[in-house]
Write an enzyme that holds these catalytic residues in place. Sequence first.
Site, short mmCIF file in Angstrom:
data_model
loop_
_atom_site.label_atom_id
_atom_site.label_comp_id
_atom_site.label_asym_id
_atom_site.label_seq_id
_atom_site.Cartn_x
_atom_site.Cartn_y
_atom_site.Cartn_z
CB CYS A 140 -0.92 0.01 1.21
SG CYS A 140 -0.02 0.07 2.77
CG HIS A 290 -4.38 0.41 3.98
ND1 HIS A 290 -3.58 -0.30 3.11
CD2 HIS A 290 -5.45 0.82 3.24
CE1 HIS A 290 -4.15 -0.32 1.90
NE2 HIS A 290 -5.27 0.36 1.96
CG ASN A 308 -8.07 1.38 -0.36
OD1 ASN A 308 -6.86 1.20 -0.30
ND2 ASN A 308 -8.93 0.69 0.39
#
Length: 341
Positions: A140, A290, A308
Site C-alpha cells: 500500500c 494501511h 484506496n
Amino acid sequence: MKFALALAALATTAQALSEEASSMLLSERFEAFKAEHGKTYTGAEHKERMSVFEANVEKVAKLNSKLEASGKAPVHGVTKFADMTEDEFQFYLGVDANLKAPELPVYRADEVVVNATGSFNWNDEGKLTAVKDQQQCGSCWAFSATETVETAWAIAGNSLTEFAPQQLVSCDSVDQGCNGGLPSNAFEYIKSAGGMCTESDYPYTSGKGVTGTCTSPLPSLSGGTVSDWGYAQDKCQGFQACTEDTDAIIAALKQYGPMSIAIDASQWSSYTGGIMDSGSCSNSPRKMDHAVQLVGYDADENYWVVRNSWNTNWGEDGFIRLKMGENTCGIANLAALVKSV
Ligand SMILES: *[C@@H]1O[C@H](CO)[C@@H](O)[C@H](O)[C@H]1NC(C)=O
C-alpha cells in the site's frame, strides 16, 4: 414426562428447520458472492470458506446495527474480502504501526483557510490516474507514494503518467516490499533514484506477495521526480493524542495536491459505501495499518474523499468517504505531501 419429551422434540425440529432455512439462505448468498467475484474452491476449502463468509456476514450485520443504533447510516456490506479471515486480509494492507516516520518539515499553504465551506476533488481536475490494485501484497505504501508522485507531477504541468509501484516495492531498500513501508520513505528513495519508471516499463508483478529483486539496470526514468516533501500538519506518532487541523489540510490539499496518508483500515474490508466516521476506526497512530491517498473533500457535507488501492470493485468505485473534523481513521497523523517535483 411424555408431554415434555414431545415438546422438546418439537423444539428440536423447529430449530433444525430454522437452521436449515438460514443455512439455505447463507449458501445462496455464498453462491451469489462466488459468482460475483469469480471465486471457485475445491474440496474441503469450500466448506471452510463458507464458514468464514458466514462469520463475516454476521460481523457486517453487527457493525451496521451498531451504527444504526446510534442514528448513523450503515457503511458495511459483503465485499470481495468476505471469504477471508482477518489474518488473510492483512496481506492487502502494508503499514506497520511500529515504523517510525521520518522527521519532515510541515508545509503550510499560502492561503489561510478558516472554517472551510464548499468542496474540491482532484479527480474533478483530471489529475488522478485510474484506481490501482495492490492485490495480495503489503505494498500500500508504494501505491500511495506512486499516486502522490503521479498527481504532483501532473499538477506541476506534466502529462498525467502512470508510474510504477513495482520500482518502489523491489528497489526501495529502506521499505520492505510486500512486508510494508511508508510513503514518506519512498519519496526519499525516488529522490535518490532521480525519478520513476512508468507502469508500462516496469509492470506490477508483486500481486501474489513476492517482493522481487530490483531490475538492473532500471528501465529508463520518465519523470516522476520528487525534490521537496513534508507533512500538512505536525506528524503524530506513538502515544500522542492526535487531532485533525482540518483547515490546514484543506489549504495544503488545494495548493500542493493529494497527499499520502496512513490510517487504520482494519474495518475497511467490509466497507461498501457512505461516510465512515471515527466510531468505525481508530485515530491512534498505534492502530495505523494501511496507506492511501487523500484527494478531496466536501466541507458542507463534512467528509474527506480518499483513494484506496484495492481496485474499483471495492468501496465507492475504489474510493472511501471519511467524516471530516474528527481525524477519522487517523487521516491527519502522517499526511505527507510532495511540495515540489
Ligand atoms: C469559525 O468557527 C468557529 C466555531 O464555530 C467560530 O467560533 C469562529 O468565529 C469562526 N470563524 C470565522 C472566521 O468564521
